[in-house]
Design a protein around this motif. Structure first.
Motif, PDB file in Angstrom:
ATOM      1  N   UNK A 115     109.545  -1.090  -2.189  1.00  0.00           N
ATOM      2  CA  UNK A 115     108.563  -0.820  -1.152  1.00  0.00           C
ATOM      3  C   UNK A 115     109.047   0.124  -0.072  1.00  0.00           C
ATOM      4  N   UNK A 116     110.359   0.392  -0.039  1.00  0.00           N
ATOM      5  CA  UNK A 116     110.913   1.398   0.857  1.00  0.00           C
ATOM      6  C   UNK A 116     111.050   2.688   0.059  1.00  0.00           C
ATOM      7  N   UNK A 131     108.963  15.008   1.418  1.00  0.00           N
ATOM      8  CA  UNK A 131     109.927  15.033   2.518  1.00  0.00           C
ATOM      9  C   UNK A 131     109.564  14.030   3.604  1.00  0.00           C
ATOM     10  N   UNK A 132     109.265  12.817   3.176  1.00  0.00           N
ATOM     11  CA  UNK A 132     108.853  11.774   4.114  1.00  0.00           C
ATOM     12  C   UNK A 132     109.151  10.409   3.496  1.00  0.00           C
ATOM     13  N   UNK A 133     109.202   9.401   4.359  1.00  0.00           N
ATOM     14  CA  UNK A 133     109.347   8.019   3.901  1.00  0.00           C
ATOM     15  C   UNK A 133     108.032   7.284   4.048  1.00  0.00           C
ATOM     16  N   UNK A 134     107.717   6.456   3.078  1.00  0.00           N
ATOM     17  CA  UNK A 134     106.534   5.594   3.120  1.00  0.00           C
ATOM     18  C   UNK A 134     107.013   4.179   2.820  1.00  0.00           C
ATOM     19  N   UNK A 155     104.862   5.495   7.971  1.00  0.00           N
ATOM     20  CA  UNK A 155     105.154   6.825   7.439  1.00  0.00           C
ATOM     21  C   UNK A 155     105.935   7.597   8.490  1.00  0.00           C
ATOM     22  N   UNK A 156     107.146   8.022   8.157  1.00  0.00           N
ATOM     23  CA  UNK A 156     107.937   8.838   9.071  1.00  0.00           C
ATOM     24  C   UNK A 156     109.047   9.514   8.280  1.00  0.00           C
ATOM     25  N   UNK A 194     115.144   4.703   6.891  1.00  0.00           N
ATOM     26  CA  UNK A 194     115.838   3.617   7.580  1.00  0.00           C
ATOM     27  C   UNK A 194     115.037   3.149   8.795  1.00  0.00           C
ATOM     28  N   UNK A 195     114.581   4.099   9.604  1.00  0.00           N
ATOM     29  CA  UNK A 195     113.783   3.754  10.775  1.00  0.00           C
ATOM     30  C   UNK A 195     112.482   3.076  10.362  1.00  0.00           C
ATOM     31  N   UNK A 196     111.820   3.615   9.340  1.00  0.00           N
ATOM     32  CA  UNK A 196     110.563   3.029   8.874  1.00  0.00           C
ATOM     33  C   UNK A 196     110.754   1.592   8.428  1.00  0.00           C
ATOM     34  N   UNK A 197     111.899   1.306   7.801  1.00  0.00           N
ATOM     35  CA  UNK A 197     112.192  -0.042   7.329  1.00  0.00           C
ATOM     36  C   UNK A 197     112.259  -1.030   8.487  1.00  0.00           C
TER      37      UNK A 197
END
Length: 361
Positions: free
Chosen positions: A218-219, A253-256, A294-295, A299-302
């Motif tokens: 999920x990360x 180029x992003x985290x969801x 979304x960012x 790590x920060x999103x988590x």
């Protein structure tokens, strides 16, 4: 995250475990997309890491490079798990916990830096994220059943007496960490999967993988493009219908990061209580079933998904709206979809997301 004080990361199976929305040929835990010789392909391998399901996808014309990079990403995640493990008796986190209230413990620079970043997030969120949650008492049973009532108020209050990120003492001169009071415990599970994904991605990119996707239960973090040149499509599950999808994003180029609070829960008089605990009160956080952040930084999103869960729909959405480069979409207990001001997501249903959150149910 598999704890009573942090969100349990979910992998939505309806579209291949929150994977790329494309066709892959699977054999012995590995997969690759068919393409003519000399063309880039998607190479994917699954692994059990950090107690969760991970998948690694590398886009490359060179199959040898792709598999080497994926193996390196898996090894890097394993290294991080051992270094930061709450359960490993030899880990530096365990050593810090053993010396709580006694003396500081010198740790590696990497360990020191991650703990320092978590404390910054704790301060930013006013303690909604707190790595000392492990010192809390487990007073709830999240068995999906109806319970007669909540524990007595004094029991609830006592359960979080040893949770306080402000009592994590750092010494930059010696790179030492100390928990101020005996009985305190730290556990970085609330951010460790995101950190593992970020480090694995950095290593794969360093090896020459210009496009890929890593999903740590999920990360998700992706970069570049798929083998056919398209962006990555990431599915977000529907908490009411776990085998279906409520929406999706087309990104690169992003985290969801998507977390659900509906696998572990109980009810009292029909009211739903999920397993994420507010470290201030000791009561389960209420109001939300699903949070997607979304960012650029996985790590920060988590860490932010837990912050939003604890703060609840209205305050959590307001918190995200104050952060630059961060967006979110939320699903409330009563089925409403809320979105931050800059959120762009494709919805399967006809429901339009609200940008201003309603009161917590």
């Amino acid at each position: 995250m598999r704890t009573s004080f942090g969100p349990f990361k979910l992998v939505y199976s309806a579209l291949g475990q929150l994977l790329v929305l494309g066709w892959l040929l699977v054999a012995s835990g590995a997969a690759f997309a068919q393409a003519p010789a000399g063309k880039a392909r998607n190479f994917t391998r699954n692994a059990r890491l950090m107690g969760s399901h991970f998948s690694f996808t590398a886009v490359s014309k060179d199959d040898s490079l792709a598999w080497r990079a994926i193996r390196a990403g898996i090894r890097e995640t394993q290294r991080i798990d051992r270094l930061f493990s709450y359960w490993d008796s030899t880990s530096q986190i365990t050593q810090v916990n053993r010396q709580a209230g006694i003396k500081p413990v010198v740790v590696d620079q990497e360990v020191y830096d991650l703990i320092q970043r978590t404390l910054k997030l704790s301060a930013l969120s006013n303690g909604a994220f707190d790595i000392t949650f492990a010192g809390g008492e487990k007073i709830y049973k999240f068995d999906r059943k109806e319970h007669a009532g909540l524990p007595a108020p004094e029991v609830v209050k006592a359960s979080v007496a040893r949770i306080d990120y402000r009592k994590v003492l750092l010494d930059p001169a010696t790179h030492s960490v100390m928990l101020q009071d005996k009985g305190m415990r730290m556990n970085l599970a609330g951010i460790l999967q995101g950190y593992g994904v970020r480090k694995a991605q950095a290593l794969m990119r360093q090896m020459g993988i210009q496009g890929g996707l890593i999903n740590g239960s999920g990360d998700v973090s992706c970069w570049g493009r798929q083998s056919d040149g398209s962006l990555w499509r990431i599915a977000i599950g529907d908490p009411v219908y776990p085998q279906s999808v409520s929406s999706w994003l087309t990104v690169t180029d992003v985290a969801v990061v998507t977390a659900g609070n509906y696998e572990q829960y109980f009810t009292v008089q029909g009211k739903y209580y999920g397993h994420i605990i507010d470290p201030h009160t000791g009561y389960p956080a209420t109001g939300l079933r699903s949070v997607t952040i979304i960012c650029p930084d996985v790590e920060l999103a988590d860490g932010l998904d837990e912050v939003v869960f604890v703060k609840g729909p209205e305050e959590g959405l307001a918190f995200i709206n104050k952060l630059k480069g961060v967006d979110c979409t939320l699903i409330t207990n009563d089925g409403r979809t809320l979105a931050s001001r800059g959120m762009a997501v494709n919805y399967y249903s006809t429901q339009q997301p609200q940008t201003a959150a309603a009161p917590t149910p």
